[in-house]
Design an enzyme around this catalytic site. Structure first.
Site, PDB file in Angstrom:
ATOM      1  N   VAL A   9       0.790  -0.789   0.451  1.00  0.00           N
ATOM      2  CA  VAL A   9      -0.085  -0.161   0.002  1.00  0.00           C
ATOM      3  C   VAL A   9       0.809   1.320   0.063  1.00  0.00           C
ATOM      4  CG1 VAL A   9      -2.115   1.178   1.106  1.00  0.00           C
ATOM      5  CG2 VAL A   9      -1.452  -0.966   1.529  1.00  0.00           C
ATOM      6  N   CYS A  10       0.358   2.121  -1.114  1.00  0.00           N
ATOM      7  CA  CYS A  10       1.130   3.579  -0.623  1.00  0.00           C
ATOM      8  C   CYS A  10       1.125   4.338   0.551  1.00  0.00           C
ATOM      9  CB  CYS A  10       1.125   3.924  -1.962  1.00  0.00           C
ATOM     10  SG  CYS A  10       1.804   5.224  -2.336  1.00  0.00           S
ATOM     11  N   VAL A  11       2.253   4.520   1.043  1.00  0.00           N
ATOM     12  CA  VAL A  11       2.160   5.467   2.174  1.00  0.00           C
ATOM     13  C   VAL A  11       2.126   7.085   2.096  1.00  0.00           C
ATOM     14  CG1 VAL A  11       4.576   6.371   1.703  1.00  0.00           C
ATOM     15  CG2 VAL A  11       3.312   6.389   4.585  1.00  0.00           C
TER      16      VAL A  11
END
Lengths: 121, 119
Positions: free
Chosen positions: B77-79
């Site tokens: 998941v992209c931070v």
């Protein structure tokens, strides 16, 4: 650079209204940091992303268009605008924030075909 | 073939996550490897452990986690996109991990194909 892949980012959405354009730009910068061969294509309403004179005060969102001018600092200089999309919206090359190469739809398709990775936002 | 997948839309609202899942499942069944699934834009909502769909509906979040566990798929998941939307370690579903956009670029570099699902 010999191991670099050809990454093309296809921008098809207006700069505001959805977050696609802004978050696409974030990936573009990261990809350049990985020393990949990066190019950007602007199609459909995506051509508005490069429009000069964006004013976002009224919608209370950040005007991120100056970031397109910073792309050359990251050695990203391959920006392509689809001619049909540009003319259909009454725009010319003079309306853009940065120098671009205008390509017809068929040429753009050919360029996409040459890429290793195409990410569409 | 080694596949990377990008999911750019949230669950239930949009078919992207369903299509990506079905694609991943089909690819694995055909003997391909799905090396990484990267969740970006509203796609990060696919990783919320607070997700509670009605009982007669598919559980999109748990379905991804199960696929990951069974076939060693890396769910990332992209931070930046996650924090913007209130997804953090506290409410991250099992099987997912939070990391940077570099993981998406790496998938593009390492995989034979990177397939995007979204608008």
């Amino acid at each position: 650079m010999s191991d670099a892949k050809k990454f093309m980012f296809v921008n098809r959405k207006a700069p505001y209204g959805t977050i696609y354009a802004l978050e696409s730009l974030e990936v573009v910068l990261i990809t350049a940091a990985f020393d990949q061969d990066v190019s950007l294509a602007f199609l459909d309403d995506g051509v508005y992303q490069l429009k000069k004179g964006q004013q976002t005060k009224g919608i209370e969102t950040k005007n991120f268009s100056p970031a397109y001018r910073a792309l050359e600092d990251y050695d990203i200089e391959k920006l392509y605008v689809e001619k049909e999309a540009m003319t259909a919206r009454g725009l010319t090359e003079e309306d853009f924030l940065v120098p671009v190469t205008v390509l017809g739809r068929a040429e753009m398709g050919k360029l996409m075909d040459e890429q290793d990775v195409v990410l569409s936002f | 073939m080694k596949y990377g997948i990008v999911v750019n839309e949230g669950p239930y609202q949009h078919q992207a996550s369903d299509s990506a899942y079905l694609f991943a499942k089909a690819a694995i069944e055909k003997g391909h490897e799905v090396w990484r699934v990267f969740f970006y834009h509203d796609g990060v909502h696919n990783a919320s452990k607070l997700t509670e769909p009605p009982q007669d509906d598919r559980h999109i979040v748990n379905r991804w986690a199960k696929l990951a566990e069974e076939h060693k798929v890396d769910l990332v998941v992209c931070v930046a996109a996650a924090l913007r939307r209130g997804i953090k370690e506290d409410n991250l579903a099992q099987g997912f991990r939070i990391s940077g956009l570099g993981q998406l670029v790496e998938a593009g570099i390492k995989c034979d194909r990177l397939v995007t699902f979204g608008d």
